[in-house]
Design a protein around this motif. Structure first.
Motif, PDB file in Angstrom:
ATOM      1  N   ILE A 159       0.856  -1.178   0.000  1.00 37.21           N
ATOM      2  CA  ILE A 159       0.000   0.000   0.000  1.00 37.21           C
ATOM      3  C   ILE A 159       0.897   1.234   0.000  1.00 37.21           C
ATOM      4  CG2 ILE A 159      -1.720   1.353   1.269  1.00 37.21           C
ATOM      5  CD1 ILE A 159      -2.700  -1.294   2.495  1.00 37.21           C
ATOM      6  N   ALA A 160       0.719   2.095  -0.999  1.00 37.48           N
ATOM      7  CA  ALA A 160       1.434   3.368  -1.062  1.00 37.48           C
ATOM      8  C   ALA A 160       0.519   4.426  -0.457  1.00 37.48           C
ATOM      9  CB  ALA A 160       1.788   3.719  -2.501  1.00 37.48           C
ATOM     10  N   ALA A 161       0.933   5.011   0.657  1.00 43.43           N
ATOM     11  CA  ALA A 161       0.076   5.907   1.429  1.00 43.43           C
ATOM     12  C   ALA A 161       0.666   7.305   1.493  1.00 43.43           C
ATOM     13  CB  ALA A 161      -0.119   5.360   2.841  1.00 43.43           C
ATOM     14  N   GLU A 162      -0.221   8.299   1.449  1.00 42.31           N
ATOM     15  CA  GLU A 162       0.228   9.688   1.529  1.00 42.31           C
ATOM     16  C   GLU A 162       0.937   9.952   2.853  1.00 42.31           C
ATOM     17  OE1 GLU A 162      -1.629  14.183   0.920  1.00 42.31           O
ATOM     18  OE2 GLU A 162      -2.967  12.489   1.236  1.00 42.31           O
ATOM     19  N   ASP A 163       0.408   9.449   3.950  1.00 37.75           N
ATOM     20  CA  ASP A 163       1.025   9.585   5.270  1.00 37.75           C
ATOM     21  C   ASP A 163       0.889   8.230   5.961  1.00 37.75           C
ATOM     22  OD1 ASP A 163       1.646  10.040   7.960  1.00 37.75           O
ATOM     23  OD2 ASP A 163       0.876  12.086   7.934  1.00 37.75           O
ATOM     24  N   THR A 164       1.982   7.512   6.062  1.00 40.63           N
ATOM     25  CA  THR A 164       1.921   6.158   6.604  1.00 40.63           C
ATOM     26  C   THR A 164       1.460   6.154   8.060  1.00 40.63           C
ATOM     27  OG1 THR A 164       4.288   6.270   7.133  1.00 40.63           O
ATOM     28  CG2 THR A 164       3.669   5.261   5.029  1.00 40.63           C
ATOM     29  N   ARG A 165       1.809   7.187   8.818  1.00 45.45           N
ATOM     30  CA  ARG A 165       1.378   7.242  10.223  1.00 45.45           C
ATOM     31  C   ARG A 165      -0.143   7.348  10.307  1.00 45.45           C
ATOM     32  NH1 ARG A 165       4.877  12.366  11.624  1.00 45.45           N
ATOM     33  NH2 ARG A 165       3.900  12.833   9.604  1.00 45.45           N
ATOM     34  N   HIS A 166      -0.706   8.194   9.467  1.00 44.92           N
ATOM     35  CA  HIS A 166      -2.167   8.353   9.442  1.00 44.92           C
ATOM     36  C   HIS A 166      -2.836   7.062   8.965  1.00 44.92           C
ATOM     37  CE1 HIS A 166      -5.973  10.588   8.855  1.00 44.92           C
ATOM     38  NE2 HIS A 166      -6.135   9.774   7.828  1.00 44.92           N
ATOM     39  N   SER A 167      -2.295   6.463   7.925  1.00 46.19           N
ATOM     40  CA  SER A 167      -2.930   5.278   7.340  1.00 46.19           C
ATOM     41  C   SER A 167      -2.822   4.059   8.245  1.00 46.19           C
ATOM     42  CB  SER A 167      -2.302   4.973   5.978  1.00 46.19           C
ATOM     43  OG  SER A 167      -2.568   6.027   5.074  1.00 46.19           O
ATOM     44  N   ARG A 168      -1.794   3.988   9.066  1.00 42.46           N
ATOM     45  CA  ARG A 168      -1.685   2.854   9.987  1.00 42.46           C
ATOM     46  C   ARG A 168      -2.883   2.786  10.928  1.00 42.46           C
ATOM     47  NH1 ARG A 168       4.041   4.037  10.038  1.00 42.46           N
ATOM     48  NH2 ARG A 168       5.154   2.357   8.951  1.00 42.46           N
ATOM     49  N   GLY A 169      -3.392   3.950  11.335  1.00 44.35           N
ATOM     50  CA  GLY A 169      -4.567   3.961  12.197  1.00 44.35           C
ATOM     51  C   GLY A 169      -5.770   3.358  11.503  1.00 44.35           C
ATOM     52  N   LEU A 170      -5.980   3.724  10.239  1.00 45.01           N
ATOM     53  CA  LEU A 170      -7.084   3.176   9.463  1.00 45.01           C
ATOM     54  C   LEU A 170      -6.928   1.670   9.282  1.00 45.01           C
ATOM     55  CD1 LEU A 170      -9.571   3.550   7.511  1.00 45.01           C
ATOM     56  CD2 LEU A 170      -7.875   3.833   5.683  1.00 45.01           C
ATOM     57  N   LEU A 171      -5.736   1.243   8.886  1.00 46.72           N
ATOM     58  CA  LEU A 171      -5.507  -0.174   8.615  1.00 46.72           C
ATOM     59  C   LEU A 171      -5.611  -0.999   9.895  1.00 46.72           C
ATOM     60  CD1 LEU A 171      -2.553   0.138   6.080  1.00 46.72           C
ATOM     61  CD2 LEU A 171      -4.991  -0.124   5.597  1.00 46.72           C
ATOM     62  N   SER A 172      -5.107  -0.461  10.983  1.00 46.93           N
ATOM     63  CA  SER A 172      -5.199  -1.172  12.262  1.00 46.93           C
ATOM     64  C   SER A 172      -6.648  -1.358  12.688  1.00 46.93           C
ATOM     65  CB  SER A 172      -4.429  -0.397  13.335  1.00 46.93           C
ATOM     66  OG  SER A 172      -4.575  -0.991  14.598  1.00 46.93           O
ATOM     67  N   HIS A 173      -7.464  -0.346  12.445  1.00 45.00           N
ATOM     68  CA  HIS A 173      -8.880  -0.420  12.814  1.00 45.00           C
ATOM     69  C   HIS A 173      -9.570  -1.592  12.120  1.00 45.00           C
ATOM     70  CE1 HIS A 173     -12.822   1.189  14.045  1.00 45.00           C
ATOM     71  NE2 HIS A 173     -13.242   0.843  12.839  1.00 45.00           N
ATOM     72  N   PHE A 174      -9.155  -1.876  10.880  1.00 46.57           N
ATOM     73  CA  PHE A 174      -9.775  -2.952  10.115  1.00 46.57           C
ATOM     74  C   PHE A 174      -8.899  -4.216  10.077  1.00 46.57           C
ATOM     75  CE2 PHE A 174     -11.912   0.834   8.331  1.00 46.57           C
ATOM     76  CZ  PHE A 174     -13.227   0.439   8.543  1.00 46.57           C
ATOM     77  N   ASP A 175      -7.903  -4.263  10.958  1.00 42.50           N
ATOM     78  CA  ASP A 175      -7.040  -5.450  11.086  1.00 42.50           C
ATOM     79  C   ASP A 175      -6.378  -5.818   9.755  1.00 42.50           C
ATOM     80  OD1 ASP A 175      -5.854  -7.455  12.620  1.00 42.50           O
ATOM     81  OD2 ASP A 175      -7.376  -8.936  12.100  1.00 42.50           O
ATOM     82  N   ILE A 176      -5.840  -4.798   9.093  1.00 44.27           N
ATOM     83  CA  ILE A 176      -5.127  -4.985   7.828  1.00 44.27           C
ATOM     84  C   ILE A 176      -3.635  -4.802   8.088  1.00 44.27           C
ATOM     85  CG2 ILE A 176      -4.789  -4.080   5.493  1.00 44.27           C
ATOM     86  CD1 ILE A 176      -7.742  -3.185   5.582  1.00 44.27           C
ATOM     87  N   HIS A 177      -2.835  -5.775   7.654  1.00 44.34           N
ATOM     88  CA  HIS A 177      -1.407  -5.766   7.972  1.00 44.34           C
ATOM     89  C   HIS A 177      -0.529  -5.731   6.723  1.00 44.34           C
ATOM     90  CE1 HIS A 177      -2.582  -6.566  12.110  1.00 44.34           C
ATOM     91  NE2 HIS A 177      -3.385  -7.518  11.641  1.00 44.34           N
ATOM     92  N   THR A 178      -1.053  -5.236   5.633  1.00 46.53           N
ATOM     93  CA  THR A 178      -0.297  -5.120   4.386  1.00 46.53           C
ATOM     94  C   THR A 178       0.851  -4.115   4.562  1.00 46.53           C
ATOM     95  OG1 THR A 178      -2.338  -5.537   3.163  1.00 46.53           O
ATOM     96  CG2 THR A 178      -0.491  -4.596   1.935  1.00 46.53           C
ATOM     97  N   PRO A 179       2.038  -4.404   4.013  1.00 50.49           N
ATOM     98  CA  PRO A 179       3.155  -3.459   4.129  1.00 50.49           C
ATOM     99  C   PRO A 179       2.816  -2.095   3.531  1.00 50.49           C
ATOM    100  CG  PRO A 179       3.934  -5.588   3.387  1.00 50.49           C
ATOM    101  CD  PRO A 179       2.435  -5.669   3.363  1.00 50.49           C
ATOM    102  N   LEU A 180       3.361  -1.057   4.151  1.00 50.22           N
ATOM    103  CA  LEU A 180       3.124   0.322   3.735  1.00 50.22           C
ATOM    104  C   LEU A 180       4.401   0.964   3.232  1.00 50.22           C
ATOM    105  CD1 LEU A 180       0.955   1.869   6.610  1.00 50.22           C
ATOM    106  CD2 LEU A 180       0.278   1.722   4.224  1.00 50.22           C
ATOM    107  N   THR A 181       4.241   1.874   2.277  1.00 49.78           N
ATOM    108  CA  THR A 181       5.335   2.748   1.870  1.00 49.78           C
ATOM    109  C   THR A 181       4.757   4.136   1.643  1.00 49.78           C
ATOM    110  OG1 THR A 181       7.224   3.016   0.359  1.00 49.78           O
ATOM    111  CG2 THR A 181       5.135   2.340  -0.625  1.00 49.78           C
ATOM    112  N   SER A 182       5.585   5.161   1.784  1.00 46.60           N
ATOM    113  CA  SER A 182       5.089   6.530   1.631  1.00 46.60           C
ATOM    114  C   SER A 182       5.049   6.931   0.161  1.00 46.60           C
ATOM    115  CB  SER A 182       5.961   7.516   2.409  1.00 46.60           C
ATOM    116  OG  SER A 182       7.271   7.547   1.873  1.00 46.60           O
ATOM    117  N   TYR A 183       4.015   7.670  -0.213  1.00 46.98           N
ATOM    118  CA  TYR A 183       3.899   8.222  -1.560  1.00 46.98           C
ATOM    119  C   TYR A 183       3.094   9.507  -1.435  1.00 46.98           C
ATOM    120  CZ  TYR A 183       3.077   8.635  -6.569  1.00 46.98           C
ATOM    121  OH  TYR A 183       3.040   9.090  -7.864  1.00 46.98           O
ATOM    122  N   HIS A 184       3.789  10.624  -1.491  1.00 46.16           N
ATOM    123  CA  HIS A 184       3.140  11.912  -1.244  1.00 46.16           C
ATOM    124  C   HIS A 184       3.619  12.954  -2.246  1.00 46.16           C
ATOM    125  CE1 HIS A 184       6.968  12.808   0.698  1.00 46.16           C
ATOM    126  NE2 HIS A 184       6.785  11.779   1.509  1.00 46.16           N
ATOM    127  N   ALA A 185       3.131  14.172  -2.092  1.00 43.70           N
ATOM    128  CA  ALA A 185       3.385  15.218  -3.081  1.00 43.70           C
ATOM    129  C   ALA A 185       4.868  15.530  -3.242  1.00 43.70           C
ATOM    130  CB  ALA A 185       2.626  16.491  -2.688  1.00 43.70           C
TER     131      ALA A 185
END
Length: 239
Positions: A32-58
């Motif tokens: 998952i390429a996320a704009e803010d990995t810290r923010h997205s971890r909260g969303l993914l944790s809420h739904f018990d998703i453990h896919t690896p994250l990488t940052s992708y932002h402006a």
């Protein structure tokens, strides 16, 4: 066989707004390429998703785009998400989608909530046709040209604005569109303190000055010049 680039919409406030399809894709992709990995971890944790994250932002999208596409070409599936809403709508996304299309990489959009479409449905202004202007510039010269162009539109215009510049935006609207132009402010869409304020530019400016300061995320809508509220017109010609 090449993988797929998924463009995945995420909630803009209320976590219940995520789709079942989005949850499945976010669980199944390789990255998952996320704009803010810290923010997205909260969303993914809420739904018990453990896919690896990488940052992708402006600030890194052009430098990082090809490395993500190379992984897809090698057979991995990658999902792009932003902090909230639909990628590419005033958020990172356009560049990587364009490059993926140019390289014959399959792109799938997982649709969902967007502050723009929420506002289009909520304001009560005509949306048989409308324009989206993203964020106004901050510097006065460019800011004036932004509102001058907005005022000339023959359709409802939506734009995002910082809570620190709501009064300023309304003052520019009064200057370029006139005090009587119909408008709306959408604040904190889908969140606990959701609010939709509707009225003339002058009325909204009075409210803004009385409040003094704003908090939250905002969409401002401005109706066409000829639009008259409380009529049966669908605003095809706004007369």
């Amino acid at each position: 066989m090449s993988g797929i680039l998924y463009i995945v919409s995420t909630p803009i406030g209320n976590l219940e707004d995520i789709t079942l399809r989005a949850l499945r894709i976010l669980k199944e992709v390789d990255l998952i390429a996320a704009e803010d990995t810290r923010h997205s971890r909260g969303l993914l944790s809420h739904f018990d998703i453990h896919t690896p994250l990488t940052s992708y932002h402006a600030f890194n999208e052009r430098g990082k785009c090809q490395s993500l596409l190379d992984r897809i070409i090698a057979g991995e599936n990658v999902a792009l998400i932003t902090d909230a809403g639909t990628p590419a709508i005033a958020d990172p996304g356009f560049f990587i989608v364009r490059e993926a299309v140019n390289q014959d990489i399959k792109v799938e959009v997982i649709p969902g909530v967007s502050a723009l479409t929420f506002a289009a449905a909520a304001t009560g202004l005509p949306v048989d046709k409308f324009a989206f202007y993203a964020f106004p510039p901050v510097k006065s010269g460019r800011r004036g040209k932004f509102f001058e162009a907005l005022a000339a539109e023959d359709k409802t215009v939506f734009f995002y604005e910082s809570p620190f510049r709501i009064t300023s935006a309304l003052e520019y609207l009064e200057q370029y569109c006139g005090a009587n132009r119909m408008a709306a402010i959408v604040r904190e869409a889908t969140k606990l303190h959701e609010e939709v304020l509707r009225g003339s530019v002058a009325e909204l400016l009075t409210v803004s000055r009385q409040r003094g300061s704003w908090k939250g995320e905002f969409v401002i809508a401005v109706a066409p010049d000829k639009y008259l509220p409380n009529t049966d017109s669908d605003c095809e010609d706004c007369d």
